[in-house]
Each structure stands twice: as structure tokens, then as C-alpha cells.
Motif scaffolding. Structure first.
Motif, PDB file in Angstrom:
ATOM      1  N   GLY A 170       2.815  -4.115  -6.629  1.00 34.12           N
ATOM      2  CA  GLY A 170       1.491  -4.332  -7.206  1.00 34.12           C
ATOM      3  C   GLY A 170       0.492  -4.897  -6.212  1.00 34.12           C
ATOM      4  O   GLY A 170      -0.716  -4.703  -6.359  1.00 34.12           O
ATOM      5  N   THR A 171       0.963  -5.559  -5.180  1.00 29.92           N
ATOM      6  CA  THR A 171       0.053  -6.174  -4.209  1.00 29.92           C
ATOM      7  C   THR A 171      -0.509  -5.172  -3.214  1.00 29.92           C
ATOM      8  O   THR A 171      -1.448  -5.499  -2.496  1.00 29.92           O
ATOM      9  N   VAL A 172       0.043  -3.970  -3.152  1.00 26.37           N
ATOM     10  CA  VAL A 172      -0.429  -2.973  -2.186  1.00 26.37           C
ATOM     11  C   VAL A 172      -1.235  -1.863  -2.852  1.00 26.37           C
ATOM     12  O   VAL A 172      -1.688  -0.937  -2.185  1.00 26.37           O
ATOM     13  N   ALA A 173      -1.438  -1.955  -4.148  1.00 28.19           N
ATOM     14  CA  ALA A 173      -2.062  -0.873  -4.917  1.00 28.19           C
ATOM     15  C   ALA A 173      -3.466  -0.511  -4.434  1.00 28.19           C
ATOM     16  O   ALA A 173      -3.884   0.634  -4.567  1.00 28.19           O
ATOM     17  N   ASP A 174      -4.214  -1.463  -3.859  1.00 23.37           N
ATOM     18  CA  ASP A 174      -5.575  -1.112  -3.445  1.00 23.37           C
ATOM     19  C   ASP A 174      -5.646  -0.518  -2.048  1.00 23.37           C
ATOM     20  O   ASP A 174      -6.724  -0.150  -1.600  1.00 23.37           O
ATOM     21  N   LEU A 175      -4.529  -0.391  -1.360  1.00 18.54           N
ATOM     22  CA  LEU A 175      -4.524   0.258  -0.046  1.00 18.54           C
ATOM     23  C   LEU A 175      -4.615   1.770  -0.209  1.00 18.54           C
ATOM     24  O   LEU A 175      -4.365   2.305  -1.291  1.00 18.54           O
ATOM     25  N   GLU A 176      -4.956   2.452   0.875  1.00 12.52           N
ATOM     26  CA  GLU A 176      -4.917   3.914   0.872  1.00 12.52           C
ATOM     27  C   GLU A 176      -3.500   4.350   0.486  1.00 12.52           C
ATOM     28  O   GLU A 176      -2.533   3.630   0.764  1.00 12.52           O
ATOM     29  N   PRO A 177      -3.360   5.530  -0.141  1.00 13.84           N
ATOM     30  CA  PRO A 177      -2.046   5.938  -0.654  1.00 13.84           C
ATOM     31  C   PRO A 177      -0.901   5.852   0.356  1.00 13.84           C
ATOM     32  O   PRO A 177       0.150   5.275   0.041  1.00 13.84           O
ATOM     33  N   TRP A 178      -1.075   6.399   1.559  1.00 12.54           N
ATOM     34  CA  TRP A 178       0.020   6.336   2.532  1.00 12.54           C
ATOM     35  C   TRP A 178       0.280   4.898   2.953  1.00 12.54           C
ATOM     36  O   TRP A 178       1.429   4.467   3.054  1.00 12.54           O
ATOM     37  N   ASP A 179      -0.779   4.138   3.210  1.00 11.08           N
ATOM     38  CA  ASP A 179      -0.620   2.750   3.640  1.00 11.08           C
ATOM     39  C   ASP A 179       0.088   1.912   2.577  1.00 11.08           C
ATOM     40  O   ASP A 179       0.901   1.047   2.903  1.00 11.08           O
ATOM     41  N   ALA A 180      -0.226   2.167   1.311  1.00 10.78           N
ATOM     42  CA  ALA A 180       0.427   1.433   0.221  1.00 10.78           C
ATOM     43  C   ALA A 180       1.922   1.725   0.213  1.00 10.78           C
ATOM     44  O   ALA A 180       2.742   0.797   0.147  1.00 10.78           O
ATOM     45  N   LEU A 181       2.280   3.004   0.296  1.00 11.42           N
ATOM     46  CA  LEU A 181       3.700   3.375   0.301  1.00 11.42           C
ATOM     47  C   LEU A 181       4.400   2.804   1.524  1.00 11.42           C
ATOM     48  O   LEU A 181       5.465   2.178   1.405  1.00 11.42           O
ATOM     49  N   ALA A 182       3.822   2.981   2.700  1.00  9.13           N
ATOM     50  CA  ALA A 182       4.461   2.502   3.936  1.00  9.13           C
ATOM     51  C   ALA A 182       4.599   0.980   3.940  1.00  9.13           C
ATOM     52  O   ALA A 182       5.632   0.442   4.359  1.00  9.13           O
ATOM     53  N   THR A 183       3.596   0.282   3.458  1.00  2.27           N
ATOM     54  CA  THR A 183       3.657  -1.188   3.399  1.00  2.27           C
ATOM     55  C   THR A 183       4.773  -1.638   2.473  1.00  2.27           C
ATOM     56  O   THR A 183       5.555  -2.544   2.798  1.00  2.27           O
ATOM     57  N   TRP A 184       4.874  -1.005   1.307  1.00  2.00           N
ATOM     58  CA  TRP A 184       5.932  -1.375   0.371  1.00  2.00           C
ATOM     59  C   TRP A 184       7.309  -1.029   0.939  1.00  2.00           C
ATOM     60  O   TRP A 184       8.267  -1.798   0.794  1.00  2.00           O
ATOM     61  N   ALA A 244       9.031   0.714  -9.410  1.00  2.00           N
ATOM     62  CA  ALA A 244       8.000   0.052  -8.606  1.00  2.00           C
ATOM     63  C   ALA A 244       7.506   0.960  -7.485  1.00  2.00           C
ATOM     64  O   ALA A 244       6.305   1.065  -7.242  1.00  2.00           O
ATOM     65  N   GLY A 245       8.418   1.620  -6.804  1.00  2.00           N
ATOM     66  CA  GLY A 245       8.043   2.460  -5.665  1.00  2.00           C
ATOM     67  C   GLY A 245       7.608   3.857  -6.043  1.00  2.00           C
ATOM     68  O   GLY A 245       6.833   4.493  -5.320  1.00  2.00           O
ATOM     69  N   GLY A 246       8.088   4.360  -7.173  1.00  2.00           N
ATOM     70  CA  GLY A 246       7.775   5.727  -7.597  1.00  2.00           C
ATOM     71  C   GLY A 246       6.293   6.025  -7.674  1.00  2.00           C
ATOM     72  O   GLY A 246       5.819   7.021  -7.115  1.00  2.00           O
ATOM     73  N   PRO A 247       5.506   5.172  -8.353  1.00  2.00           N
ATOM     74  CA  PRO A 247       4.073   5.441  -8.425  1.00  2.00           C
ATOM     75  C   PRO A 247       3.396   5.434  -7.054  1.00  2.00           C
ATOM     76  O   PRO A 247       2.450   6.185  -6.822  1.00  2.00           O
ATOM     77  N   LEU A 248       3.880   4.605  -6.141  1.00  2.00           N
ATOM     78  CA  LEU A 248       3.310   4.590  -4.788  1.00  2.00           C
ATOM     79  C   LEU A 248       3.586   5.916  -4.087  1.00  2.00           C
ATOM     80  O   LEU A 248       2.691   6.480  -3.433  1.00  2.00           O
ATOM     81  N   LEU A 249       4.815   6.430  -4.223  1.00  2.00           N
ATOM     82  CA  LEU A 249       5.142   7.719  -3.628  1.00  2.00           C
ATOM     83  C   LEU A 249       4.330   8.831  -4.277  1.00  2.00           C
ATOM     84  O   LEU A 249       3.752   9.675  -3.579  1.00  2.00           O
ATOM     85  N   GLU A 250       4.267   8.849  -5.600  1.00  2.00           N
ATOM     86  CA  GLU A 250       3.523   9.907  -6.306  1.00  2.00           C
ATOM     87  C   GLU A 250       2.058   9.909  -5.897  1.00  2.00           C
ATOM     88  O   GLU A 250       1.462  10.972  -5.693  1.00  2.00           O
TER      89      GLU A 250
END
Length: 184
Positions: free
Chosen positions: A80-94, A129-135
Motif C-alpha cells: 500500500g505504501t508504493v501505490a502512488d509510484l509509477e506502475p513499474w516502480d511500484a512493482l519493483a519497489t515492492w 498484496a503483490g497481484g494488483p501491483l503486477l496487474e
């Protein structure tokens, strides 16, 4: 979203205190020496009797599962803390956070393969938790569309549980792994 994971935590205040100090002592012992510390050592660190440990955790597996559960809750919160990052950055950060979790918790490295209800619930929580970031990254055209979050978590777990010469080597291997996920 806060994952709902099974816990053995008692309701009475004194029993809860013993439970919490046992989990903290176990986390510390596992961080120092993997899954190998004796239960007697963990009870001693917690300042309780071995009978108190067994009353709360009838087996080593039960204790490992509880420590793992708390770590998974923290990992899921991190999504939830990475949700406002760009999509790739959010996934990679998580995924970097996932690597830190696995890398510093080698006692739990095999958790993706354990079959108890608690570990299955933890696996499900990590996927949720990670699925929505990947999607989101896939929809943005930043991640390969054929991969599932389960594929990626298993792959990342594999590269996280080997010994590296240093942190720089681990980061290089992780970069290559993430590059295999990224769609260019």
C-alpha cells in the motif's frame, strides 16, 4: 488492505504478554541463526519457562509460522505504501521489499512451499498484496503479460535464498531477474 491471517495470540493480558515476548525472542533468534535455535534458548531469551513456550506453540512449526505471519503482514502493508509510484516502480519497489523480507528471514525461505493453513494464508496474502501491483504494471505495458504474481514470487524467492559474495552481487542478480519481468 490489511491481510487477515490466523494467529494463536491469546486474549488474556498476561498470556498475550508471554506470547508476544516469545515471538520477539524467536524472531531475534531466527535472525541470528536461521531456523536452528533450540526452543529452550528461545524460552530463555523470552524469560519464560519451556512449558509456557509449548503452551503457546506446541511445535517449532507453530512458532515459525507465527513469526512468519507477522512478517507477511508487514510485507503486505508495504504494498500500500508504493501505490502512488509509477506502475513499474511500484512493482519493483515492492519486490525489493520482498527480497529484503526473504533475504533477512532465511528461516522462512521455504514458506512458499509449506502446506499448513497458516502458511497457505500467508502465501495468499502475499499474492493479494503483490497481484494488483503486477496487474497495474502489466496494464501499463511495463511487465510481461504472461507472468502471474505467483511466478514472480517464486522466482524472486529462488534468487533471494542463495548466498552472495556481497550486497552488490545480490543487487545485480536481482536487477537481471527483474529485467526478465519487465516489458520494454
Amino acid at each position: 488492505m490489511e491481510p487477515v491471517l490466523p494467529t494463536r495470540r491469546p486474549k488474556r493480558a498476561d498470556a498475550r504478554r508471554n506470547f508476544d515476548v516469545l515471538v520477539a525472542a524467536a524472531r531475534e533468534a531466527f535472525a541470528e541463526s536461521g531456523a536452528q535455535p533450540s526452543l529452550e534458548d528461545i524460552a530463555r531469551r523470552a524469560g519464560v519457562s519451556i512449558a509456557t513456550l509449548y503452551r503457546n506453540f506446541p511445535s517449532r512449526e507453530d512458532l515459525v509460522e507465527e513469526v512468519h505471519r507477522e512478517e507477511v503482514v508487514a510485507l503486505c502493508r508495504a504494498a500500500g505504501t508504493v501505490a502512488d509510484l509509477e506502475p513499474w516502480d511500484a512493482l519493483a519497489t515492492w519486490l525489493h521489499r520482498f527480497v529484503e523480507y526473504i533475504g533477512t528471514k532465511l528461516a522462512f525461505a521455504d514458506a512458499l512451499n509449506r502446506t499448513t493453513d497458516g502458511f497457505q494464508a500467508c502465501r495468499k496474502a502475499m499474492r493479494e498484496a503483490g497481484g494488483p501491483l503486477l496487474e497495474r504494471a502489466q496494464r501499463a505495458g511495463a511487465a510481461r503479460p504472461e507472468l502471474s504474481i505467483d511466478d514472480i514470487l517464486r522466482m524472486i524467492s529462488g534468487v533471494s535464498t542463495v548466498e552472495y559474495v556481497d550486497d552488490a552481487q545480490r543487487e545485480r542478480v536481482l536487477a537481471v531477474t527483474l529485467d526478465a519481468v519487465r516489458l520494454r
